[in-house]
Design an enzyme around this catalytic site. Structure first.
Site, PDB file in Angstrom:
ATOM      1  N   HIS A 228      -9.688   0.957   4.877  1.00  0.00           N
ATOM      2  CA  HIS A 228      -8.369   1.086   5.512  1.00  0.00           C
ATOM      3  C   HIS A 228      -8.495   1.999   6.732  1.00  0.00           C
ATOM      4  O   HIS A 228      -9.282   2.941   6.736  1.00  0.00           O
ATOM      5  CB  HIS A 228      -7.349   1.657   4.516  1.00  0.00           C
ATOM      6  CG  HIS A 228      -5.962   1.661   5.071  1.00  0.00           C
ATOM      7  ND1 HIS A 228      -5.498   2.673   5.876  1.00  0.00           N
ATOM      8  CD2 HIS A 228      -4.962   0.752   4.971  1.00  0.00           C
ATOM      9  CE1 HIS A 228      -4.249   2.389   6.246  1.00  0.00           C
ATOM     10  NE2 HIS A 228      -3.908   1.224   5.712  1.00  0.00           N
TER      11      HIS A 228
ATOM     12  N   GLY B 296       2.149   2.180  10.749  1.00  0.00           N
ATOM     13  CA  GLY B 296       3.080   3.297  10.594  1.00  0.00           C
ATOM     14  C   GLY B 296       3.778   3.710  11.882  1.00  0.00           C
ATOM     15  O   GLY B 296       4.400   4.759  11.953  1.00  0.00           O
TER      16      GLY B 296
ATOM     17  N   ASN C 242       0.852  -1.188   0.000  1.00  0.00           N
ATOM     18  CA  ASN C 242       0.000   0.000   0.000  1.00  0.00           C
ATOM     19  C   ASN C 242       0.893   1.245   0.000  1.00  0.00           C
ATOM     20  O   ASN C 242       1.495   1.560   1.012  1.00  0.00           O
ATOM     21  CB  ASN C 242      -0.906  -0.049   1.251  1.00  0.00           C
ATOM     22  CG  ASN C 242      -1.764   1.195   1.394  1.00  0.00           C
ATOM     23  OD1 ASN C 242      -1.842   2.028   0.490  1.00  0.00           O
ATOM     24  ND2 ASN C 242      -2.413   1.321   2.550  1.00  0.00           N
TER      25      ASN C 242
ATOM     26  N   LYS D 246       0.013   4.307  -0.311  1.00  0.00           N
ATOM     27  CA  LYS D 246      -0.648   5.488   0.283  1.00  0.00           C
ATOM     28  C   LYS D 246      -0.426   6.716  -0.602  1.00  0.00           C
ATOM     29  O   LYS D 246      -0.349   6.592  -1.824  1.00  0.00           O
ATOM     30  CB  LYS D 246      -0.152   5.693   1.720  1.00  0.00           C
ATOM     31  CG  LYS D 246      -0.258   4.398   2.533  1.00  0.00           C
ATOM     32  CD  LYS D 246      -0.093   4.559   4.004  1.00  0.00           C
ATOM     33  CE  LYS D 246      -0.254   3.208   4.673  1.00  0.00           C
ATOM     34  NZ  LYS D 246      -0.150   3.270   6.120  1.00  0.00           N
TER      35      LYS D 246
ATOM     36  N   SER E  63       3.216  -2.182  10.406  1.00  0.00           N
ATOM     37  CA  SER E  63       4.673  -2.219  10.650  1.00  0.00           C
ATOM     38  C   SER E  63       5.324  -3.549  10.278  1.00  0.00           C
ATOM     39  O   SER E  63       6.272  -3.978  10.935  1.00  0.00           O
ATOM     40  CB  SER E  63       4.986  -1.828  12.104  1.00  0.00           C
ATOM     41  OG  SER E  63       4.569  -0.495  12.351  1.00  0.00           O
TER      42      SER E  63
ATOM     43  N   GLU F  83      -5.660  -5.082  10.749  1.00  0.00           N
ATOM     44  CA  GLU F  83      -4.616  -4.071  10.915  1.00  0.00           C
ATOM     45  C   GLU F  83      -4.892  -3.250  12.171  1.00  0.00           C
ATOM     46  O   GLU F  83      -5.650  -2.271  12.119  1.00  0.00           O
ATOM     47  CB  GLU F  83      -4.596  -3.141   9.708  1.00  0.00           C
ATOM     48  CG  GLU F  83      -4.297  -3.835   8.407  1.00  0.00           C
ATOM     49  CD  GLU F  83      -3.769  -2.838   7.380  1.00  0.00           C
ATOM     50  OE1 GLU F  83      -2.575  -2.897   7.070  1.00  0.00           O
ATOM     51  OE2 GLU F  83      -4.547  -1.992   6.941  1.00  0.00           O
TER      52      GLU F  83
ATOM     53  N   GLU G  19      -6.862   4.400   7.786  1.00  0.00           N
ATOM     54  CA  GLU G  19      -6.725   5.843   7.534  1.00  0.00           C
ATOM     55  C   GLU G  19      -8.016   6.411   6.948  1.00  0.00           C
ATOM     56  O   GLU G  19      -8.359   7.565   7.187  1.00  0.00           O
ATOM     57  CB  GLU G  19      -5.499   6.098   6.637  1.00  0.00           C
ATOM     58  CG  GLU G  19      -4.210   5.974   7.450  1.00  0.00           C
ATOM     59  CD  GLU G  19      -3.012   5.425   6.698  1.00  0.00           C
ATOM     60  OE1 GLU G  19      -2.991   5.470   5.454  1.00  0.00           O
ATOM     61  OE2 GLU G  19      -2.076   4.934   7.374  1.00  0.00           O
TER      62      GLU G  19
HETATM   63  P1  PGA Z   1       2.675   0.224   7.682  1.00  0.00           P
HETATM   64  O1  PGA Z   1       1.210   0.419   7.042  1.00  0.00           O
HETATM   65  O2  PGA Z   1       3.228  -1.054   7.129  1.00  0.00           O
HETATM   66  O3  PGA Z   1       3.458   1.428   7.246  1.00  0.00           O
HETATM   67  O4  PGA Z   1       2.492   0.147   9.163  1.00  0.00           O
HETATM   68  C1  PGA Z   1       0.342  -0.673   6.888  1.00  0.00           C
HETATM   69  C2  PGA Z   1      -0.950  -0.230   6.263  1.00  0.00           C
HETATM   70  O5  PGA Z   1      -1.351   0.923   6.445  1.00  0.00           O
HETATM   71  O6  PGA Z   1      -1.613  -1.009   5.554  1.00  0.00           O
END
Ligand code: PGA
Length: 258
Positions: free
Chosen positions: A96, A174, A9, A11, A214, A168, A98
């Site tokens: 997601h 993140g 992803n 983003k 992460s 998640e 976010e």
């Molecule tokens: P990350 O993001 O690996 O940077 O923690 C995962 C995601 O948002 O799907």
């Protein structure tokens, strides 16, 4: 035996030239993906056609990071499922964290988006997960159950075969704080059990459930070597083609070894 899966992803990162170069590198470095893992990258919308062209003829699939809950219309700024399909996407992320937490997407809206993804003939990755506050107040099961149950309401077993679930935890996205395999497995079991009750036992057995938050080269093996973790959705560590190719390779090996 469920096939492994990995999603990258991207983003809202990279300009076109960078995205295009990363896609070419991913294709080159992951040429030997093998049969044990599906690989999907999720670039920003404006680059989708370019990246679909770059990945053509390779095992790498391309998906959208989001979609509208409507098929078409006067909805400035929205992108529909059929649009994603028409540019060559095979998959889309739905709900997601976010989108849920920064853009305020509700379980109801996400349920509509999921139906729209299926209607557009896309694979849908339904993302669910609890916040730190919810985990600390023992709400994880309740929150995740509500997220999955509301999204699946009114969806039959056949349509639901296009869905995979990505667990998640919001506190792991993140942040560099990865869930332990035990923490991930515990929630994956809750989700699988729920899929069984919502749709059916056979469906639950064949549906892939991924972990995200992460995931990096140094922790992916402990996660995907577990039978209950079918794949991973990767943000930060998917931006570099070398790191992503390493994650793809490790997933392939872990899943082929079972
Ligand atoms: P990350 O993001 O690996 O940077 O923690 C995962 C995601 O948002 O799907």
């Amino acid at each position: 035996m469920r096939k492994g899966w990995i999603g990258g992803n991207w983003k809202m990162q990279k300009l076109l030239s960078e995205a295009s170069a990363t896609a070419s590198d991913v294709v080159r470095m992951s040429a030997e993906v093998g049969d044990s893992v599906d690989v999907v990258i999720y670039p920003p919308f404006p680059y989708l056609m370019e990246i679909v062209a770059k990945t053509e003829g390779s095992p790498i699939q391309v998906g959208g990071q989001n979609l509208s809950d409507q098929e078409y219309g006067a909805l400035t700024g929205d992108v529909s499922g059929p649009m994603l399909k028409s540019v060559g996407c095979t998959s889309v992320l739905v709900g997601h964290s976010e989108r849920r937490h920064i853009f305020g997407e509700s379980n109801d809206l996400i349920a509509k988006k999921l139906k729209m993804a299926l209607k557009a003939d896309l694979d849908a990755v339904l993302c669910v997960g609890e916040t730190l506050e919810q985990r600390e107040s023992n709400q994880t099961e309740k929150v995740v159950t509500e997220q999955v149950r509301s999204a699946l309401a009114g969806i039959g077993a056949e349509e639901a075969d296009r869905i995979t679930v990505a667990y998640e935890p919001v506190w792991a996205i993140g942040t560099g704080k990865v869930a332990t395999p035990e923490q991930a497995v515990e929630v994956h079991k809750i989700i699988r059990d729920l899929l069984g009750r919502c749709i059916g036992k056979d469906y639950a057995d064949r549906t892939r459930i991924h972990y995200g938050g992460s995931v990096k080269v140094d922790n992916i093996e402990t996660l995907v070597s577990n039978d209950d973790i079918d794949g991973t959705l990767v943000g930060g560590a998917s931006l570099d083609a070398g790191s992503f190719a390493e994650l793809v390779q490790r997933t392939g090996v872990a899943k082929a070894e079972r």
